[in-house]
Write a protein that holds these residues in place. Structure first.
Motif, PDB file in Angstrom:
ATOM      1  N   GLU A   1      73.702  39.687  45.463  1.00  0.00           N
ATOM      2  CA  GLU A   1      72.340  40.042  45.858  1.00  0.00           C
ATOM      3  C   GLU A   1      72.333  41.369  46.612  1.00  0.00           C
ATOM      4  O   GLU A   1      71.533  42.260  46.325  1.00  0.00           O
ATOM      5  N   GLY A   2      73.231  41.514  47.591  1.00  0.00           N
ATOM      6  CA  GLY A   2      73.259  42.715  48.430  1.00  0.00           C
ATOM      7  C   GLY A   2      73.659  43.962  47.668  1.00  0.00           C
ATOM      8  O   GLY A   2      72.984  44.992  47.737  1.00  0.00           O
TER       9      GLY A   2
ATOM     10  N   ILE B   1      83.450  47.296  41.788  1.00  0.00           N
ATOM     11  CA  ILE B   1      84.383  46.171  41.820  1.00  0.00           C
ATOM     12  C   ILE B   1      84.968  46.074  43.222  1.00  0.00           C
ATOM     13  O   ILE B   1      85.475  47.057  43.761  1.00  0.00           O
ATOM     14  N   ALA B   2      84.881  44.903  43.813  1.00  0.00           N
ATOM     15  CA  ALA B   2      85.493  44.626  45.116  1.00  0.00           C
ATOM     16  C   ALA B   2      86.668  43.684  44.879  1.00  0.00           C
ATOM     17  O   ALA B   2      86.482  42.572  44.390  1.00  0.00           O
TER      18      ALA B   2
ATOM     19  N   HIS C   1      82.995  36.890  50.886  1.00  0.00           N
ATOM     20  CA  HIS C   1      82.165  38.023  50.483  1.00  0.00           C
ATOM     21  C   HIS C   1      81.037  37.564  49.561  1.00  0.00           C
ATOM     22  O   HIS C   1      79.897  38.014  49.677  1.00  0.00           O
ATOM     23  N   GLU C   2      81.355  36.643  48.673  1.00  0.00           N
ATOM     24  CA  GLU C   2      80.331  36.095  47.779  1.00  0.00           C
ATOM     25  C   GLU C   2      79.265  35.342  48.576  1.00  0.00           C
ATOM     26  O   GLU C   2      78.070  35.510  48.350  1.00  0.00           O
ATOM     27  N   LYS C   3      79.696  34.546  49.551  1.00  0.00           N
ATOM     28  CA  LYS C   3      78.752  33.793  50.393  1.00  0.00           C
ATOM     29  C   LYS C   3      77.921  34.714  51.278  1.00  0.00           C
ATOM     30  O   LYS C   3      76.791  34.384  51.632  1.00  0.00           O
TER      31      LYS C   3
ATOM     32  N   THR D   1      92.651  37.946  49.421  1.00  0.00           N
ATOM     33  CA  THR D   1      92.780  36.495  49.258  1.00  0.00           C
ATOM     34  C   THR D   1      91.547  35.925  48.557  1.00  0.00           C
ATOM     35  O   THR D   1      90.471  36.537  48.566  1.00  0.00           O
ATOM     36  N   VAL D   2      91.714  34.756  47.984  1.00  0.00           N
ATOM     37  CA  VAL D   2      90.587  34.048  47.380  1.00  0.00           C
ATOM     38  C   VAL D   2      89.553  33.722  48.457  1.00  0.00           C
ATOM     39  O   VAL D   2      88.348  33.824  48.225  1.00  0.00           O
TER      40      VAL D   2
END
Length: 156
Positions: free
Chosen positions: A140-141, A121-122, A133-135, A126-127
């Motif tokens: 995938e990583g 879990i990361a 991080h998602e982008k 902030t949103v």
């Protein structure tokens, strides 16, 4: 399986075909961590780990182009073979980092039959950091790294 508990959290959960003791060892042994930690074709150029609450980590990932990306952090909680909690909010000995990005929790739960329920879990401040991080390819990583972790743990 991936899910989020809130708008600042990213999570990866897998059943890994290796005992949790081996997964924990891969996370905490500075000689093993570089063998799986970066999603190929990236590599881990170096890892220095002081795995204890308040201990520091210094990990450098290397891009396919040869550019190094160093990252320092501090372990907040260490429960052998069960849980690691760490953050980049501190660089060492409670010295604040310039720009904290996340705190992470990795858990290893016995799933029976020599398998482990592995959860990473990361949690982001902030949103916008979570979205970045998602982008960057969190799912995938981190998913590819979990596959690499499993492959290495099976050899131990």
């Amino acid at each position: 399986m991936n899910a989020s508990a809130n708008d600042r959290e990213l999570m990866l959960t897998r059943i890994i075909d290796a005992p949790r003791e081996k997964l924990y060892r891969c996370w905490t042994d500075a000689e093993l961590l570089p063998k799986w930690f970066a999603p190929l074709p990236w590599t881990t150029a170096s890892a220095r780990l002081d795995v204890r609450a308040g201990g520091t980590s210094a990990i450098t990932m290397r891009s396919p182009e040869g550019v190094d990306f160093p990252s320092s952090g501090v372990y907040l909680e260490v429960v052998p073979n069960e849980r690691l909690v760490f953050t980049d909010a501190f660089t060492e000995a409670w010295l604040p980092s310039e720009k904290p990005f996340m705190a992470a929790t990795v858990t290893f739960e016995d799933a029976g039959g020599g398998k482990t329920k592995y959860t990473a879990i990361a949690r982001h401040w902030t949103v916008e950091d979570r979205e970045a991080h998602e982008k960057m390819g969190f799912h995938e990583g981190w998913g590819q790294c979990a596959d690499q972790l499993e492959a290495l743990a099976k050899t131990l």
